[in-house]
Write an enzyme that holds these catalytic residues in place. Structure first.
Site, PDB file in Angstrom:
ATOM      1  NE  ARG A  29      31.243  39.179  39.310  1.00  0.00           N
ATOM      2  CZ  ARG A  29      32.036  38.375  40.003  1.00  0.00           C
ATOM      3  NH1 ARG A  29      31.676  37.120  40.216  1.00  0.00           N
ATOM      4  NH2 ARG A  29      33.165  38.812  40.507  1.00  0.00           N
ATOM      5  CG  ASP A  33      14.179  46.075  41.363  1.00  0.00           C
ATOM      6  OD1 ASP A  33      15.413  46.138  41.586  1.00  0.00           O
ATOM      7  OD2 ASP A  33      13.389  45.593  42.185  1.00  0.00           O
ATOM      8  CG  HIS A  68      34.168  39.052  35.092  1.00  0.00           C
ATOM      9  ND1 HIS A  68      34.735  38.343  36.120  1.00  0.00           N
ATOM     10  CD2 HIS A  68      33.551  40.110  35.675  1.00  0.00           C
ATOM     11  CE1 HIS A  68      34.474  38.942  37.276  1.00  0.00           C
ATOM     12  NE2 HIS A  68      33.746  40.007  37.037  1.00  0.00           N
ATOM     13  CG  HIS A 107      26.531  45.118  41.548  1.00  0.00           C
ATOM     14  ND1 HIS A 107      27.590  45.859  42.013  1.00  0.00           N
ATOM     15  CD2 HIS A 107      27.060  44.182  40.715  1.00  0.00           C
ATOM     16  CE1 HIS A 107      28.723  45.394  41.481  1.00  0.00           C
ATOM     17  NE2 HIS A 107      28.427  44.380  40.680  1.00  0.00           N
ATOM     18  CB  THR A 108      19.313  45.446  40.461  1.00  0.00           C
ATOM     19  OG1 THR A 108      17.986  45.218  40.944  1.00  0.00           O
ATOM     20  CG2 THR A 108      19.381  44.916  39.028  1.00  0.00           C
ATOM     21  CB  VAL A 144      39.738  40.168  30.472  1.00  0.00           C
ATOM     22  CG1 VAL A 144      41.182  39.675  30.473  1.00  0.00           C
ATOM     23  CG2 VAL A 144      39.289  40.532  31.876  1.00  0.00           C
ATOM     24  N   GLY A 157      38.659  42.271  25.455  1.00  0.00           N
ATOM     25  CA  GLY A 157      37.449  42.465  24.658  1.00  0.00           C
ATOM     26  C   GLY A 157      36.515  41.263  24.720  1.00  0.00           C
ATOM     27  CG  ASN A 162      37.590  32.406  39.213  1.00  0.00           C
ATOM     28  OD1 ASN A 162      37.423  32.619  40.400  1.00  0.00           O
ATOM     29  ND2 ASN A 162      38.147  31.316  38.777  1.00  0.00           N
ATOM     30  CB  SER A 206      39.539  35.491  26.538  1.00  0.00           C
ATOM     31  OG  SER A 206      39.029  36.685  27.086  1.00  0.00           O
TER      32      SER A 206
HETATM   33  C1  HEM Z   1      31.799  48.723  38.480  1.00  0.00           C
HETATM   34  C2  HEM Z   1      32.657  47.779  38.745  1.00  0.00           C
HETATM   35  C3  HEM Z   1      32.247  46.463  39.289  1.00  0.00           C
HETATM   36  C4  HEM Z   1      32.783  45.845  40.366  1.00  0.00           C
HETATM   37  C5  HEM Z   1      33.908  46.359  41.237  1.00  0.00           C
HETATM   38  C6  HEM Z   1      32.070  44.614  40.554  1.00  0.00           C
HETATM   39  C7  HEM Z   1      32.344  43.701  41.547  1.00  0.00           C
HETATM   40  C8  HEM Z   1      31.569  42.589  41.819  1.00  0.00           C
HETATM   41  C9  HEM Z   1      31.826  41.660  42.884  1.00  0.00           C
HETATM   42  C10 HEM Z   1      33.005  41.708  43.846  1.00  0.00           C
HETATM   43  C11 HEM Z   1      30.823  40.760  42.883  1.00  0.00           C
HETATM   44  C12 HEM Z   1      30.613  39.605  43.856  1.00  0.00           C
HETATM   45  C13 HEM Z   1      31.468  38.437  43.518  1.00  0.00           C
HETATM   46  C14 HEM Z   1      31.446  37.467  44.651  1.00  0.00           C
HETATM   47  O1  HEM Z   1      32.040  37.771  45.688  1.00  0.00           O
HETATM   48  O2  HEM Z   1      30.813  36.403  44.531  1.00  0.00           O
HETATM   49  C15 HEM Z   1      29.932  41.108  41.812  1.00  0.00           C
HETATM   50  C16 HEM Z   1      28.789  40.425  41.499  1.00  0.00           C
HETATM   51  C17 HEM Z   1      28.012  40.698  40.404  1.00  0.00           C
HETATM   52  N1  HEM Z   1      28.263  41.664  39.457  1.00  0.00           N
HETATM   53 FE1  HEM Z   1      29.639  43.116  39.551  1.00  0.00          FE
HETATM   54  N2  HEM Z   1      31.116  44.503  39.596  1.00  0.00           N
HETATM   55  C18 HEM Z   1      31.189  45.601  38.788  1.00  0.00           C
HETATM   56  C19 HEM Z   1      30.439  45.839  37.660  1.00  0.00           C
HETATM   57  C20 HEM Z   1      29.492  44.978  37.172  1.00  0.00           C
HETATM   58  C21 HEM Z   1      28.882  45.095  35.876  1.00  0.00           C
HETATM   59  C22 HEM Z   1      29.250  46.124  34.816  1.00  0.00           C
HETATM   60  C23 HEM Z   1      27.968  44.088  35.790  1.00  0.00           C
HETATM   61  C24 HEM Z   1      27.055  43.744  34.658  1.00  0.00           C
HETATM   62  C25 HEM Z   1      26.504  44.611  33.884  1.00  0.00           C
HETATM   63  C26 HEM Z   1      28.005  43.366  37.036  1.00  0.00           C
HETATM   64  C27 HEM Z   1      27.188  42.328  37.377  1.00  0.00           C
HETATM   65  C28 HEM Z   1      27.284  41.576  38.524  1.00  0.00           C
HETATM   66  C29 HEM Z   1      26.318  40.564  38.894  1.00  0.00           C
HETATM   67  C30 HEM Z   1      25.052  40.202  38.150  1.00  0.00           C
HETATM   68  C31 HEM Z   1      26.790  39.988  40.077  1.00  0.00           C
HETATM   69  C32 HEM Z   1      26.159  38.846  40.864  1.00  0.00           C
HETATM   70  C33 HEM Z   1      26.798  37.542  40.444  1.00  0.00           C
HETATM   71  C34 HEM Z   1      26.205  36.304  41.130  1.00  0.00           C
HETATM   72  O3  HEM Z   1      25.081  36.338  41.622  1.00  0.00           O
HETATM   73  O4  HEM Z   1      26.916  35.284  41.151  1.00  0.00           O
HETATM   74  N3  HEM Z   1      28.956  43.915  37.846  1.00  0.00           N
HETATM   75  N4  HEM Z   1      30.421  42.209  41.180  1.00  0.00           N
HETATM   76  C1  LIG Z   2      38.472  30.219  40.284  1.00  0.00           C
HETATM   77  O1  LIG Z   2      39.847  30.283  40.562  1.00  0.00           O
HETATM   78  C2  LIG Z   2      40.264  29.495  41.650  1.00  0.00           C
HETATM   79  C3  LIG Z   2      41.741  29.724  41.851  1.00  0.00           C
HETATM   80  O2  LIG Z   2      41.999  31.089  42.060  1.00  0.00           O
HETATM   81  C4  LIG Z   2      39.939  28.021  41.372  1.00  0.00           C
HETATM   82  O3  LIG Z   2      40.282  27.227  42.496  1.00  0.00           O
HETATM   83  C5  LIG Z   2      38.451  27.865  41.068  1.00  0.00           C
HETATM   84  O4  LIG Z   2      38.156  26.546  40.686  1.00  0.00           O
HETATM   85  C6  LIG Z   2      38.033  28.821  39.949  1.00  0.00           C
HETATM   86  N1  LIG Z   2      36.598  28.758  39.765  1.00  0.00           N
HETATM   87  C7  LIG Z   2      36.025  28.529  38.589  1.00  0.00           C
HETATM   88  C8  LIG Z   2      34.557  28.544  38.557  1.00  0.00           C
HETATM   89  O5  LIG Z   2      36.658  28.330  37.572  1.00  0.00           O
END
Ligand code: HEM
Ligand SMILES: *[C@@H]1O[C@H](CO)[C@@H](O)[C@H](O)[C@H]1NC(C)=O
Ligand SMILES: *[C@@H]1O[C@H](CO)[C@@H](O)[C@H](O)[C@H]1NC(C)=O
Ligand SMILES: *[C@@H]1O[C@H](CO)[C@@H](O)[C@H](O)[C@H]1NC(C)=O
Ligand SMILES: *[C@@H]1O[C@H](CO)[C@@H](O)[C@H](O)[C@H]1NC(C)=O
Length: 327
Positions: free
Chosen positions: A65, A254, A69, A195-196, A73, A75, A97, A79
């Site tokens: 992820r 998967d 990210h 998101h798998t 942002v 490229g 973040n 950053s």
């Molecule tokens: C299509 C638009 C996307 C949106 C709106 C989105 C949004 C999110 C959000 C909200 C989370 C959960 C964050 C949290 O609450 O802790 C998440 C987790 C995650 N996203 Fe996405 N995502 C997107 C695309 C992607 C892409 C392109 C990838 C990678 C190829 C990705 C990989 C992941 C992974 C691996 C997690 C799990 C992170 C963890 O376990 O800490 N996502 N995403």
């Molecule tokens: C993410 O941003 C929040 C403020 O919005 C900050 O308190 C937090 O420490 C940041 N987390 C990381 C992992 O940098």
């Protein structure tokens, strides 16, 4: 003479075609860019990543992820790794973040590489390699990581908010967000499959469980039985609990994600939204049913594309000494 001219013309045409097809921003990236300048760079990154991920497999998801990210942002310029300063809130500290973690893996890989060839390998490349190697370590797909990225010197929290798609986005917003980065609707459907693996905070989807339109209602496009289960894990104002995005197989890379989305169990509105466009819907349906899914192969292709977004190459940017600080 005439044949020579024809050949030359043909060559020029091919060259034009080549540069037209190849995204302009990806010029300068190539496989094994550090072959001569830091032969062991990629193997050192691989070794460091494997060490961390075999001990803590759940770190693979946030590292994947983090690369996403970074690329969305400014490229893929590292950053996302920069710390805030007195006068500047960095991307790291912006709301999206939230669960980004695993910075210690990047730092460890950078330290190990710097020991062998100081000032040569960019943090942007290290992040791209770590994300790939992390997924590989949990037996996910392999993809090529052409290298040669250089590090940016600017990181702004406000740009993270403006460029990263929101989990509350609809299909129109998602497609245009990806299109702005040169990624297609297919790439959107494919990369959402990331998101798998991994987990999410309740706050990214509790609106769907409790107060969808401000009338104390639920999201009609969300499986009601699933809502009942999720309510047990997430109270209305919960901002700390985590749930698995692909329950039961959240550590396994998967195609299950697509089965979930088809069953109206995609966790975010942005996951469910893939069913609102004929092309992304067709992709989701195909991946959820086919015995021989193309997802892993597709994912590799789209990751290579994502890794080329607006990269800095040549003399642009710098090679950071420490990934959290500009030189
Ligand atoms: C299509 C638009 C996307 C949106 C709106 C989105 C949004 C999110 C959000 C909200 C989370 C959960 C964050 C949290 O609450 O802790 C998440 C987790 C995650 N996203 Fe996405 N995502 C997107 C695309 C992607 C892409 C392109 C990838 C990678 C190829 C990705 C990989 C992941 C992974 C691996 C997690 C799990 C992170 C963890 O376990 O800490 N996502 N995403
Ligand atoms: C993410 O941003 C929040 C403020 O919005 C900050 O308190 C937090 O420490 C940041 N987390 C990381 C992992 O940098
Ligand atoms: C960047 O911030 C992190 C977390 O706040 C901190 O641990 C780290 O030492 C900082 N990096 C530098 C080089 O100051
Ligand atoms: C998507 O959201 C935008 C912004 O809220 C809105 O203007 C647009 O009508 C929505 N599109 C669809 C198809 O729901
Ligand atoms: C639901 O949202 C509406 C409008 O934002 C708000 O007035 C109401 O208090 C919310 N209800 C609950 C139970 O949170």
């Amino acid at each position: 003479m005439a044949t020579l001219r024809i050949l030359l013309l043909l060559f020029l045409q091919l060259a034009v075609l080549f540069f037209a097809v190849e995204p302009a921003n990806a010029q300068g990236l190539k496989l094994d860019f550090y072959k001569k300048t830091c032969t062991r760079a990629e193997s050192i990154v691989r070794k460091t990543t494997t060490q961390f991920i075999s001990r803590a497999p759940t770190l693979a998801a946030p590292l994947l992820r983090m690369h996403f990210h970074d690329c969305f942002v400014r490229g893929c310029d590292g950053s996302v790794l920069l710390n805030s300063t007195k006068n500047n809130q960095a991307e790291k500290d912006a709301i999206p973040n939230q669960s980004l973690r695993g910075y210690q893996v990047i730092d460890a890989a950078k330290t190990a590489v710097e020991r062998v060839c100081p000032g040569v390998v960019s943090c942007a490349d290290i992040l791209a390699l770590v994300a790939r190697d992390a997924v590989l370590t949990i037996k996910g797909p392999f993809w090529d990581v052409p290298t040669g990225r250089r590090d940016g010197t600017v990181s702004r929290g406000s740009e993270a908010l403006a460029n990263l798609p929101s989990p509350f986005a609809n299909i129109t917003q998602l497609k245009s967000s990806f299109l702005r980065k040169g990624l297609s609707a297919k790439d959107l459907a494919v990369l959402s499959g990331g998101h798998t693996i991994g987990t999410s905070h309740c706050s990214s989807f509790t609106n769907r469980l409790y107060n969808f339109t401000g009338k104390g209602d639920t999201d009609p496009s969300f499986d009601p039985n699933y809502i009942v289960q999720l309510k047990k894990k997430c109270n209305p104002g919960d901002v700390t609990s985590l749930v698995q995005m692909d329950p039961g197989s959240f550590k396994i890379f998967d195609q299950d994600y697509y089965t979930l989305v088809v069953k109206s169990r995609g966790l975010f509105q942005s996951d469910a939204a893939l069913l609102d466009d004929s092309q992304t819907k067709a992709y989701v349906k195909l991946q959820s049913t086919t015995q021989r899914s193309t997802f892993l192969k597709d994912f590799s292709n789209s990751m290579v594309k994502m890794g080329k977004i607006q990269v800095l190459t040549g003399k642009a940017g710098e090679i950071r000494k420490r990934c959290s600080l500009v030189n």
